[in-house]
Design a protein around this motif. Structure first.
Motif, mmCIF file in Angstrom:
data_model
loop_
_atom_site.group_PDB
_atom_site.id
_atom_site.type_symbol
_atom_site.label_atom_id
_atom_site.label_comp_id
_atom_site.label_asym_id
_atom_site.label_seq_id
_atom_site.Cartn_x
_atom_site.Cartn_y
_atom_site.Cartn_z
ATOM 1 N N GLN A 1 0.812 -1.209 0.000
ATOM 2 C CA GLN A 1 0.000 0.000 0.000
ATOM 3 C C GLN A 1 0.854 1.271 0.000
ATOM 4 O O GLN A 1 0.391 2.325 -0.380
ATOM 5 C CB GLN A 1 -0.951 0.003 1.198
ATOM 6 N N THR A 2 2.099 1.172 0.402
ATOM 7 C CA THR A 2 2.946 2.358 0.450
ATOM 8 C C THR A 2 3.738 2.568 -0.840
ATOM 9 O O THR A 2 4.404 3.571 -0.988
ATOM 10 C CB THR A 2 3.929 2.291 1.640
ATOM 11 N N LEU A 3 3.685 1.601 -1.764
ATOM 12 C CA LEU A 3 4.426 1.759 -3.014
ATOM 13 C C LEU A 3 3.744 2.801 -3.890
ATOM 14 O O LEU A 3 2.538 2.753 -4.096
ATOM 15 C CB LEU A 3 4.495 0.426 -3.759
ATOM 16 N N PRO A 4 4.505 3.743 -4.413
ATOM 17 C CA PRO A 4 3.909 4.760 -5.283
ATOM 18 C C PRO A 4 3.386 4.147 -6.590
ATOM 19 O O PRO A 4 3.968 3.222 -7.130
ATOM 20 C CB PRO A 4 5.061 5.713 -5.574
ATOM 21 N N THR A 5 2.301 4.700 -7.071
ATOM 22 C CA THR A 5 1.726 4.287 -8.351
ATOM 23 C C THR A 5 2.378 5.086 -9.474
ATOM 24 O O THR A 5 3.122 6.047 -9.228
ATOM 25 C CB THR A 5 0.213 4.547 -8.370
ATOM 26 N N SER A 6 2.046 4.706 -10.692
ATOM 27 C CA SER A 6 2.536 5.447 -11.849
ATOM 28 C C SER A 6 2.105 6.907 -11.772
ATOM 29 O O SER A 6 2.907 7.818 -12.036
ATOM 30 C CB SER A 6 2.004 4.795 -13.133
ATOM 31 N N ALA A 7 0.849 7.130 -11.399
ATOM 32 C CA ALA A 7 0.340 8.505 -11.304
ATOM 33 C C ALA A 7 1.087 9.293 -10.227
ATOM 34 O O ALA A 7 1.366 10.489 -10.408
ATOM 35 C CB ALA A 7 -1.151 8.493 -11.009
ATOM 36 N N GLU A 8 1.410 8.630 -9.124
ATOM 37 C CA GLU A 8 2.145 9.336 -8.056
ATOM 38 C C GLU A 8 3.562 9.684 -8.506
ATOM 39 O O GLU A 8 4.071 10.761 -8.188
ATOM 40 C CB GLU A 8 2.158 8.480 -6.791
ATOM 41 N N TRP A 9 4.205 8.790 -9.253
ATOM 42 C CA TRP A 9 5.532 9.104 -9.772
ATOM 43 C C TRP A 9 5.459 10.267 -10.770
ATOM 44 O O TRP A 9 6.351 11.107 -10.824
ATOM 45 C CB TRP A 9 6.174 7.882 -10.437
ATOM 46 N N LYS A 10 4.361 10.319 -11.547
ATOM 47 C CA LYS A 10 4.198 11.441 -12.467
ATOM 48 C C LYS A 10 4.082 12.749 -11.702
ATOM 49 O O LYS A 10 4.693 13.755 -12.065
ATOM 50 C CB LYS A 10 2.975 11.254 -13.369
ATOM 51 N N VAL A 11 3.293 12.745 -10.632
ATOM 52 C CA VAL A 11 3.138 13.961 -9.820
ATOM 53 C C VAL A 11 4.487 14.388 -9.249
ATOM 54 O O VAL A 11 4.820 15.576 -9.240
ATOM 55 C CB VAL A 11 2.090 13.738 -8.707
ATOM 56 N N ARG A 12 5.271 13.412 -8.785
ATOM 57 C CA ARG A 12 6.624 13.745 -8.293
ATOM 58 C C ARG A 12 7.455 14.381 -9.405
ATOM 59 O O ARG A 12 8.145 15.372 -9.199
ATOM 60 C CB ARG A 12 7.337 12.491 -7.798
ATOM 61 N N GLY A 13 7.401 13.758 -10.581
ATOM 62 C CA GLY A 13 8.152 14.294 -11.723
ATOM 63 C C GLY A 13 7.727 15.708 -12.061
ATOM 64 O O GLY A 13 8.567 16.577 -12.319
ATOM 65 N N ASP A 14 6.408 15.952 -12.047
ATOM 66 C CA ASP A 14 5.905 17.302 -12.322
ATOM 67 C C ASP A 14 6.455 18.302 -11.311
ATOM 68 O O ASP A 14 6.830 19.426 -11.675
ATOM 69 C CB ASP A 14 4.374 17.319 -12.293
ATOM 70 N N GLY A 15 6.508 17.891 -10.060
ATOM 71 C CA GLY A 15 7.048 18.773 -9.017
ATOM 72 C C GLY A 15 8.515 19.083 -9.251
ATOM 73 O O GLY A 15 8.939 20.244 -9.148
ATOM 74 N N TYR A 16 9.295 18.060 -9.566
ATOM 75 C CA TYR A 16 10.718 18.281 -9.858
ATOM 76 C C TYR A 16 10.880 19.215 -11.058
ATOM 77 O O TYR A 16 11.729 20.110 -11.058
ATOM 78 C CB TYR A 16 11.425 16.958 -10.161
#
Length: 199
Positions: free
Chosen positions: A17-32
């Motif tokens: 449940q704590t593993l990031p999803t593809s969408a969460e990694w995208k949000v991280r990428g957008d932030g970076y």
């Protein structure tokens, strides 16, 4: 033994449940990317695509990051992949047109941007990009028309400067000076948007 299996299963479920999803990694990428760190953004987008290689939004975002780092070949591949997945995506055509123009393929860029305008005929960013391509092709009258369309919808200093440059090429110093003065006036935003070439 059953008790141990339940505990192991519960521990695995909690960990999953704590593993990031593809969408969460995208949000991280957008932030970076917004923080000015395109290399970290690219790493996050790559991770997102490892999890879900069918996430078209990640191809669009990663293509934009590649574009702004100057890796036009990689950006082109990502935008082409996006359009392969969704051939009715006007932003994908607009972005691909910008990448082609950045590589000097102006005729191809113009064709792609015209497809984008068929799908989104009132989007000012696409007209702005097409104006730039027309300018590079020496079609200054058409560039002025494209920039004028944008200015009627959403005035911005970068568009006034672009139209002023086109007026100069047409030999209309008075119209050019008027546009350059408007660009400097502070009465309009500096940019049409932050990502004009990919939006």
């Amino acid at each position: 033994m059953k008790k141990i299996l339940y505990i192991c299963a519960a521990a695995c479920l909690c960990a999953c449940q704590t593993l990031p999803t593809s969408a969460e990694w995208k949000v991280r990428g957008d932030g970076y990317f917004q923080d000015g760190n395109p290399q970290k953004a690219l790493q996050a987008y790559n991770r997102a695509l490892q999890i879900n290689p069918d996430n078209g939004a990640v191809y669009a975002a990663r293509g934009a990051a590649y574009f702004f780092t100057g890796d036009y070949t990689a950006a082109q591949k990502d935008f082409e992949k996006l359009l392969e997945m969704n051939p009715y995506e006007p932003e994908g055509y607009s972005a691909l047109g910008s990448v082609l123009a950045a590589q000097g393929y102006y005729q191809e860029a113009l064709q792609v941007l015209n497809v984008a305008l068929v799908l989104a005929p009132t989007k000012p960013e696409i007209f702005f990009s097409r104006g730039g391509v027309n300018f590079m092709l020496g079609e200054y009258d058409q560039a002025v028309a494209d920039y004028s369309y944008v200015l009627n919808l959403r005035p911005a200093a970068d568009v006034y400067n672009a139209r002023g440059a086109a007026y100069l090429k047409l030999g209309d110093q008075q119209a050019a000076d008027k546009d350059f003065a408007m660009a400097k006036s502070g009465q309009v935003p500096d940019k049409l948007n932050d990502y004009t070439m990919i939006d």
